[in-house]
Each structure stands twice: as structure tokens, then as C-alpha cells.
Write an enzyme that holds these catalytic residues in place. Structure first.
Site, PDB file in Angstrom:
ATOM      1  N   GLU A  92     -37.902  30.548  96.482  1.00  0.00           N
ATOM      2  CA  GLU A  92     -36.551  29.982  96.687  1.00  0.00           C
ATOM      3  C   GLU A  92     -35.967  29.573  95.344  1.00  0.00           C
ATOM      4  O   GLU A  92     -35.499  28.449  95.171  1.00  0.00           O
ATOM      5  CB  GLU A  92     -36.640  28.752  97.606  1.00  0.00           C
ATOM      6  CG  GLU A  92     -37.427  28.987  98.881  1.00  0.00           C
ATOM      7  CD  GLU A  92     -37.449  27.779  99.811  1.00  0.00           C
ATOM      8  OE1 GLU A  92     -37.778  26.676  99.348  1.00  0.00           O
ATOM      9  OE2 GLU A  92     -37.123  27.942 100.999  1.00  0.00           O
ATOM     10  N   CYS A 103     -34.386  21.746 106.351  1.00  0.00           N
ATOM     11  CA  CYS A 103     -33.631  21.014 105.332  1.00  0.00           C
ATOM     12  C   CYS A 103     -32.135  21.308 105.394  1.00  0.00           C
ATOM     13  O   CYS A 103     -31.314  20.424 105.129  1.00  0.00           O
ATOM     14  CB  CYS A 103     -34.166  21.343 103.941  1.00  0.00           C
ATOM     15  SG  CYS A 103     -34.304  23.104 103.611  1.00  0.00           S
TER      16      CYS A 103
END
Lengths: 634, 634
Positions: free
Chosen positions: A306, A400
Site C-alpha cells: 500500500e 480503515c
């Protein structure tokens, strides 16, 4: 550091700004009505609230995870912003229950963590690198600050101060303290926020300690791993610990961690006047926005980790561009903008907001993108090489993004205006009203506009009595021709750092009309973004466009736009009144092939009417292909 | 099945054909001198030979793996082919040692498997799905047949017959037998080969049993998994077990397994005259070659599962295109060609051979590609999304490709000619000599040619005495203009199924000169291969070309070829006399950008001389970018 704090612009409190119409009003309404109650249910059903009761027993499949508290905290923070805008008993009740849960989860020493407190007491503060312990603390602090600001109720804030005090006792350079920091940044910016609301300087110092420690050699994480009996095998750049932050010039590693770090660095540079830190922020900003950012404002191109990779590595279909990273970029941009008073920060803020952030949630408010690709072909492969078509999901195991989206939407009014004693700054254009004090008098300001669908903005400035101050109007970077009238008369202006600054004595009834000429533009990417070689993207104002299969049929990469064709804006039904772009383009490669796979054939085009829609709205209709960068014929 | 066997073309034994010059002679020499001894050392050093001694003890890091025997077997098969071409004491000695090791590893019941025999005796034949037990058996059988044909030594063949007898007793439809088959095909085609050399019909029947069982419902693998106490969670298509093979119309699953299955299907269709099986072969062939094959002859586009995906899904950079899969395609094509006598099978065989297969090994003979991408950009991501630049490797943990490459190179002469009682077929053009019987007389045939660098082929036909038979000359699918002279005089011909067939009384000294006009061609891909929309590849004869950074500088995707430009062939130094292509192309996107990442700018091109080299030779110089499909300007 004996320097003075930087005189930054001030944000306006959320209860003194209101968005009164337009696309963001619609999204904020959906956020309040749909997203916040929906995410509350998701947290409930997945066990995230139950976890805070600290009663988990083996056999219960809803075993707490070490980052769950952060999801709860971000949701509560979003609720607090919604309450600041307008009291709402239903939402308040949900929020109050969650605040109670958090307070009830606090241990006698101040510690709050639903995973460690009941599942791994012994391992508290032994794996900062991987287990997000101070990251969740940071989110809890942000929630507590927001809840206090929204409700005036101090209990959660007091609880988090006790936790912050514990962290302050536990971490530091002194004997008996852990000289370390968290693998996932967040505590740093949260402590600055806590300092600002409590004026307790220890919190600011602790934030600075965490930021300054990061990247010291030898790395804390290696010693920490050895203390756990593990081999210190870790890529320090993954969490920006490869060198001291003041020496970092390129954005490396996990993109969300990077953004949260850079936010804290900007906060600390402002609070302390640390020039090296401020310079590092600017260097990193240049690297991110000039080399490593997608046209939709997304950052962190690689699904593996990521993370950021290398300059100009911006694949379209394999794009990761996590929603949280774009949100983090908005957070950082806002801090840089208040510190630097430069429109280029607002330009990026606006780009990320209107495109990547807007796309990250469905119009219904209950489905979310984690990754935000810029192309979906018939043979789509995501950044892991998997053939999984991107569609917004109702929730994620690692959740998230949904509460992050909720909190940025609930706090949007924060980004429109800023003030200083003798000036008000208008950063963003949207229908809105604000009240503040400027030039020593209470002032209200109101915008009426169809922006981003039209470039005309009417701004009424209403000081309670005549007063001298400046109004700084942002002339966006995308705009090459702007006109201004004051009380009906053309008003000359100069642009400095992206703002036209009008200093005069203002009086009630003063009216500015700003005309931002907003043509459709064909944008190229820097030649080293090789994925986009020979391609253009369409933009109008801050809005990036994309083509969807449901408008244009399949095989979107057969669409070719001749250099001489400029798409035209149009309004169509079923798109919420938003502006789409239409053009007579060409479509290549549509001949009959009689079964051959490779052949010597002349390339032929036929005319094709095409339609592009705002990227922020893609994926809300029938699933199919999507493409931002289309082929150009020169 | 009461049908008669198909009268197929006969292959020539390897000792009656010799490649006498050209690119493949060079590769065969390297294979003999470098690759075979090198791979012997690799097998030695990794413990693959030692494993056959069945003496592994805990603590020895060279723990046998369940597919190791297959690597050894393929290497031995390659050695046998090299020995058939020419006796070579050094290579013979290595081969004989390995043959001895295999024979010595045989258990009293005939079983041979270095992993199960010493590490997991209890689990023999309990996990056919995953553990490659009959796959290694198949490779051992192929090696034994080849060794017998090369040396006349029967011991290894006898040993493998005993193993085949054990398999035949163990597997079958009768009570007490396992009604199943292997997850990785190979035993099927090997048993047909064993039948052909031993005339033992049981082996043919067993091959047919395995092929017929595959895809029956309920699936054997599910029952097998349940018997192991596992949940039957498996995607049957992965090993082509999703439906009976005669009903399969699209190539699914793991590409190498598919190729080996299709080989066995073609073998069985020919041996038994089974029309449904033959039809399935043709259907699958059409699907593979018209929808799922790369321009370099590679198949299996996805790294995830090393497999086929869907029609036209042929990404360039993320291409898997395993070397073994292209080799398997050559094996299958050769079988289809002998059965169907149709040049389109030879066209694909030649495409895979000159491009994917040639590229799979370095010119040095000691480095290998497992995956064969068609593009490498500055920001290369492989099919797993990893930033790992493709370079040939000295060996692999899963080392299937290197010995497969060795065996196809050692057996290349097999693909040039084929015969039937009254005809000789010339499938491939390369400098070579062959001896065989045709029209009842011994005939020798000799080709002199610079093919594939030039299209002229001189063929001398030398029957021992005058005799009537046909010479069938392949007119390649890429060739649109061919001329023929016989003994100096122009000779008219018609093309049927890709061959010009000359039936006459041949006599010593007859000379054919075939001129295959071989222009540079700009090839397009089918429009549904969206990755190649707006792009062309360059081909000349059977050779596909690519651009490398060391010839053209970085950012190869800035190269744009105007429609009106046709690259020209040229010979340059340091490329082994091979033909390269040169052109005056355009280079876009090279302007100064002053730090912007996205901007409204006119696209400009500047002239650029470019050079393309044969794809089969890429990656032998300085590592860098590579690209087959380049942008076309229309």
C-alpha cells in the site's frame, strides 16, 4: 529550537461554517443520514463495540483485532463533527454510548486498547512496529478532542489525557523509558491536537519526540524485534524510518503512514518554527505532487505494501491509491496551506477532494472503495495481479477507509475558509456561509455558486460594521482566466501565490462576483508516466472525467480522441445535474477479424459519440469498464 | 471405439535428420556443450541425484521434493536426444549414471519416486491431485523410452515398464483399483509413447483410461480429498477436470497441464481414431490459437495459477507465458500436424519455436526464463504485481523449464520433416539433411538456406533411384507470395492446407528452389486484445521483433511508428549475423516539463531512428526496457 512558532492561518470552527448547497451538501446529508448510522451497525455487528467491553472469551468468533479501536474512534470523530454542525439526538446517543464504552475500557494506569487489555496484556508496548498500539491511541485522542469540541463533555477527553500521560511516562529518552515510536503514525498529529485543546506542552514535546526519533540509526524497530527474540528483518522505509525525517526528500513506504507523518511534521513545523522540518515538508510535498500523485489526487500507487514506489510509477489499472491516503493528503495539504498561504496546496487539496475522495464512497453512502484505479478494462487485474473487478464494498476486514471517509465528509466545512486577524481566505468555492471575526469586527460571508459545474461565484461580505481587512480569493491553478467584479464594477487584481488579495474597508452589502473561466481541458501526463504515453485525460475545473462502459459500450480503449476535438460540457438527466462531457471521437479496431488473432491489417477508425462523467461519480451505475486516460490521435 | 487408427505422418528418428547450420545449429551446439553439463551440475548440487539414492536423513538441507524426479528425467531425455544425434562419451557417461540411479531407486513392486519412497511411504497414491506422483512417472517413462532409442540399453526401459505395470494394476475402473488420475498431466502421453515402443496395448488403454476419467462428475479429487480428511475445496478447471475432455471447448486452467493433456488427446485420437477426441483437439486448438495465444507463441497469460484466463486476455508486461507452456504447445502442434496435415499447426509450432522458445534460454545456454513478458517498462510489474525485473535465472526452485528447454533443443530435428509411404513433408526450413524411405526407395534430402533471415530455400532431393512420390513443401501462413523452381525452371503449384505438393518421379540431382517473399510486416492484434489497441508489432517471416533499451534508449513507449513507415531489415555486428529492423520513427513526449506532473500541452514528436531485434534474442545484452507492441500513429 528557539525559533518562534509560524503564524499560520486559523481554521474556522465547524459550527461557524455551513455548506448550504451543491454536491458536498448532498454528500454531507447522506453521510449524516446513511453513512454514520450504517457504520455504527457495522461496528456493532463485527464486534468492534463489544470488544471495548473487554469480555471476549474463547469461542466468540468476534475476536478483537489490534486495530479495531481506530475504526471506532474515527467513526466517533465523524459523529462529533456532524454534531458540531448541528445537534442531532439520534446521532448524539450513538456517539455518547461509544464514548462511554471507550471510557469504560480504560485501565487503572490510563491504558486503553481493546485488544491488548484482554488478549495480550503481557505484550503491551513490545511490538510498536507492527501492532498499531499508539496508532489506535492517536485516533482515540482525535475522537476525544472532537467529542469535547462538539459537546463540551470532558470525560472522554480527560480519559484520553490520562492515556496520553501514560504514553508520555512510558516513551522518551530517559532511563526506564522506551526510546521508540509507532510503526503506523497517527499519535504524533493527535498529540499536537491534544496540546492545542489542553495547552499541555508535554503533549507537544512528546509528539516532537516521536517525530524526531523516527529514522534514527540504529533503528528502534530492530532492537525491539531482537528483544522479542526475532530477527530484525524489516524495511525501515516502509514506515518512513529509513532516515531522520528532516533528511527525507522522497515519499517512501506505506502511503497512509507517510501522510499522517507529514501532517505531524507540518503541525510541528508550525508550532515550533522548526525550519528544517518545514523545508522537509516542502521537499516531500514537491516529490509527492510532482512525481508520485495520480491525476485524481490519489497517492501510493502500489498494492504491495500500500505504498509509494518510484517517481512516475503510476499504473492506471493496477493503481492502489487507497482512499485513506487521499484523505491523508487532504489533511496534509490543509496544514501546508495554513502554514504557507500558497494556492498550490489548495489546488492539490481540491484535486484529491473532488476526485479520489468523492469516488471513495457510493452516492448511497453505504459502499466504499479501498483502492481507486484509473482504469478498468475487460481483463482487469488489480495491483496484486488478481482478476477481481473493483466495486465498492459494504465493509472491509481492515475497515480503515469507511470511517475515514465519514470523518472527512463530516468535517468538510473546515476546508473552505481560513482567517487571520486582518484577513479572510477563501480556499474553496461552494455554496456556504461562515461567521468569524476579522479586522476586529464580526463578519459573515456567503458564497452562492454552482461550482464545480460553473465558474461563477457570488460572495457577499457582511461585516457587522465597516472595517478594514483583506479578502483573499483563491484563483485555482487550473484557471487561466479569472474576472472579478466588486459591487457590480470590474475590479482589477493581481495574483500572488494563487490568491487575489483585496485589502479595503468592507461594509455590509459588499458583493464580489468571481468568474473563473472553466473550459474543458485535455491534460497530458509527464512523459515519464509511461502508462499515459499517447493519452489524454479530460478535466474541467477541478473535476477529472472518466469514461464508463454504461455510457460508451465495451472496449473503452478503442476510443481515440483526435487532437482537434475538444469535448463539450453538457447536462444530462440521471446524473444529479452534474456536468458530463460529450464529444465526437473515433473508435478504432472494430472491424471483423474472421477468427485471426494477429494479422496485417490497416487500422481504421469510425466516428463515435462518447460521453465522460466526473471520476468522483464512477461506479454508481451498471458495473463495467472505466477509463480516465484515453488514446489521443495526433 | 471400433474406429480405425488415423493414418498420421511419421516422424523421422533423430539419427536420420541433422541440422547443419544456422541459428538452431548454434543453439543445439550450445545445448550439448553448455546446457546439458550445466544442468547436470545443477541437479547434482541441489540434491536431485542424491535424492534417488533414497538415503536422505533429517538435517540434510537437500530434502527431496515431490517433483524433483521430473527434472532429472527431462534432463536425461534431453541427453538421450543429444546421443541420438551423435554419440558423445562424456554426455553418455553422465546419462548412464543417472539411468543407473533411477533403476536403483526402484522398489520391489516397481514403484519409483524419490520423495515418497523415503519420506512419505504411507502416502503413496493418496494425493494425486497435488503431489505430481504420476507426473514424475510419466517423465521417467519418456526418459526411458528416449534412452532406449538412443542407446539400445533396455534396463531403464524395463524398469519403467515394471513401474507402468504397477500403475496399471493400481489404477482402473475395477474393484480395488483407484479410479482416478493425476493433477498434473504427463503420464498419459508417456504411456502412449511406451505403448509405441513396446507394443504393449495395456499402456495405451491405461492412457485412455486416465484421459477418459478426467472431468467425470463427481470429481475424483473431491473424493480423494475427503479420504485424506480434507474439505474438497478445489477448482477443477485448474487441471482441466471441470468436464469430460471431449466436451471441453476452451483452454482452461494451468497451461502446461493443458498442453500435456492435449498432446495425449491428440495421441489417443490418432491411435484409436476417436472422432470426438479429435474434434475436441481441434476446438481447443482454435480457442488457444485464435483467442489465447501471444504473438510470440506463449500461452497461459496469468501468473496466478500459471494459467489460461479468458479470451483475449493477453497483458504484455504481466504476461506469464511460461517457457514450458510454449514447449508444450510445440509438442501439441507437432501431433496435430502429423494427424491433420494442415500448415496452420506448423505455423503455430514455428511461431512458438522462433520466438518464445528461443527467448527462453540465453545465448550462453546457462540462464533461463520461466515467464516470458512482451514488455518491460521502467516501472515493470510482473503478473503478481511485483517490481522484479525479468532477467534469465541460472536455475529455479521449481526447475521445470531448464530441462524442458534442453530436451526441445536436443530434439529439434524431429520437427523439420515427416514422411508417409508415398510422400515427404517439409514443415520447417533450416539448413539440414535427412534420410528416409519414400516411394519404396531410400531418399536423402538436403536444405540450404539462411532462413529465417532470408526466404530462399534450396532443396536437393536425392532418391537412391528414380521413384514416384510427393514432396509437400510448407508455404508458411505468414507468406503471401512464394515462388518455386524445379531444376532451374519455374514451377507452378497450388497450395492446399498450407502445403505445395509436388507429385512426380524424382531422380537424383533434382533441385527445388523455394522463394518465400519475406517483407517486414506490421501486425495488429485482434481488437479485443485491448492491451494492444493502437499498437503494432513487427514481424518478418516467423520472427517477431522487439525493441530494447540498449538500442533505443529509455522510455520505449514514447516510440511511435507512423502508419506510412515500414521498417527495413538490416544486418548489424554483434548480433550474430541476425537480421534487425531499422526505421525512422517518432518519439513523443520528450519535452521539458518544468516540474509539472499533469498539464495541458500540445503533443509533439521528434524524429528518432529506432532498431528492433528478434524477440528470441532479447535480454542477452545490458538489462533494460523491452517492448514488442509499439504505438502506431495513423
Amino acid at each position: 529550537m528557539s525559533a518562534h512558532p509560524v503564524k499560520t492561518l486559523d481554521s474556522l470552527p465547524l459550527n461557524s461554517v455551513r455548506i448550504t448547497g451543491g454536491i458536498w451538501r448532498e454528500r454531507m446529508n447522506t453521510n449524516r443520514r446513511a453513512t454514520l448510522p450504517y457504520e455504527y451497525r457495522c461496528c456493532e455487528e463485527t464486534g468492534r463495540f463489544e470488544a471495548l467491553e473487554l469480555k471476549w472469551k474463547p469461542g466468540n468468533p468476534r475476536r478483537p483485532h489490534w486495530f479495531w479501536d481506530s475504526d471506532v474512534a474515527k467513526w466517533l470523530e465523524a459523529v462529533a463533527y456532524a454534531l458540531q454542525e448541528r445537534h442531532d439526538p439520534k446521532i448524539y446517543k450513538m456517539g455518547r454510548r461509544v464514548a462511554d464504552l471507550i471510557v469504560s475500557a480504560q485501565q487503572p494506569d490510563g491504558y486503553i486498547h481493546s485488544y491488548f487489555s484482554q488478549l495480550d496484556q503481557e505484550k503491551k508496548f513490545t511490538n510498536l512496529r507492527d501492532l498499531h498500539e499508539l496508532y489506535t491511541a492517536g485516533h482515540l485522542i482525535e475522537a476525544a478532542v472532537a467529542w469535547y469540541e462538539a459537546t463540551g463533555e470532558r470525560d472522554l477527553l480527560d480519559a484520553l489525557c490520562r492515556f496520553a500521560d501514560l504514553i508520555d511516562r512510558t516513551f522518551g529518552p530517559n532511563p526506564g523509558q522506551i526510546r521508540g515510536y509507532d510503526g503506523h503514525q497517527e499519535i504524533e498529529l493527535a498529540l499536537v491536537r491534544l496540546y492545542r485543546v489542553t495547552s499541555e506542552k508535554r503533549y507537544l514535546d512528546l509528539a516532537r519526540f516521536f517525530v524526531d526519533e523516527r529514522g534514527r540509526s540504529p533503528c528502534f524497530f530492530d532492537a525491539e524485534a531482537q528483544a522479542r527474540g526475532e530477527k530484525p528483518k524489516y524495511e525501515h522505509a516502509y514506515c518512513q524510518a529509513h532516515r531522520p525525517v528532516r533528511q527525507q526528500k522522497t515519499a517512501e513506504g506505506h502511503a497512509v503512514r507517510a501522510m499522517y507523518l507529514y501532517c505531524a511534521m507540518a503541525d510541528l513545523a508550525a508550532e515550533t518554527g522548526d525550519r528544517a522540518l518545514r523545508k522537509a515538508c516542502r521537499d516531500l510535498w514537491d516529490n509527492v505532487t510532482q512525481r508520485r500523485m495520480y491525476a485524481h489526487g490519489g497517492v501510493g500507487s502500489s498494492a504491495q505494501g500500500e505504498r509509494f514506489t518510484v517517481d512516475y510509477d503510476l499504473p492506471n489499472e493496477a493503481a492502489y491509491a487507497e482512499s485513506c491516503a487521499a484523505i491523508g493528503l487532504v489533511f496534509w495539504a490543509e496544514r501546508m496551506l495554513r502554514m504557507e498561504r500558497d494556492g498550490r496546496y489548495a489546488d492539490v487539496l481540491e484535486r484529491a477532494l473532488y476526485n479520489n475522495v468523492l469516488a471513495s464512497v457510493s452516492r448511497s453512502g453505504a459502499k466504499f472503495f479501498y483502492a481507486n484505479p484509473l482504469a478498468v478494462s475487460a481483463h482487469f487485474r488489480n495491483g496484486h495481479g488478481d482478476h477481481v473487478r473493483p466495486t465498492r464494498q459494504p465493509w472491509f476486514w481492515c475497515a480503515c477507509c469507511p470511517p475515514n471517509i465519514a470523518r472527512i465528509l463530516a468535517s468538510l466545512p473546515r476546508y473552505i475558509y481560513a482567517t487571520e486577524p486582518q484577513a479572510v481566505w477563501v480556499h474553496l468555492y461552494m455554496p456556504s456561509r461562515a461567521e468569524f471575526t476579522c479586522g476586529g469586527v464580526p463578519v459573515s460571508i456567503e458564497q452562492r455558486t454552482e461550482y464545480p459545474w460553473a465558474g461563477r461565484v457570488r460572495i457577499d461580505v457582511e461585516p457587522q460594521r465597516s472595517a478594514k481587512f483583506s479578502v483573499a480569493l483563491r484563483i485555482p491553478g487550473w484557471c487561466r482566466d479569472a474576472k472579478l467584479t466588486l459591487n457590480g464594477k470590474s475590479h482589477a487584481f493581481t495574483i500572488k501565490n494563487g490568491y487575489a488579495r483585496l485589502s479595503r474597508v468592507w461594509q455590509a452589502g459588499d458583493r464580489l462576483v468571481l468568474d473563473l473561466v472553466m473550459p474543458v481541458e485535455k491534460v497530458h501526463a509527464h512523459p515519464l508516466v509511461t502508462e499515459n504515453a499517447g493519452r489524454v485525460a479530460l478535466q474541467r475545473g477541478p473535476v477529472l472525467y472518466c469514461f464508463e462502459q454504461c455510457d460508451n459500450g465495451p472496449n473503452l480503449d478503442h476510443i481515440t480522441l483526435p487532437e482537434c476535438v475538444l469535448p463539450k460540457p453538457a447536462r444530462i438527466q440521471n446524473m444529479g445535474g452534474h456536468i458530463v462531457l460529450v464529444a465526437k471521437a473515433l473508435q478504432g479496431g472494430c472491424e471483423a477479424w474472421n477468427g485471426a488473432l494477429y494479422a496485417v491489417r490497416a487500422s481504421r477508425f469510425r466516428a463515435k459519440r462518447v460521453r465522460a462523467i466526473p471520476y468522483g461519480l464512477w461506479g454508481n451505475r451498471k458495473p463495467g469498464e472505466m477509463r480516465v486516460w484515453i488514446r489521443e490521435r495526433i
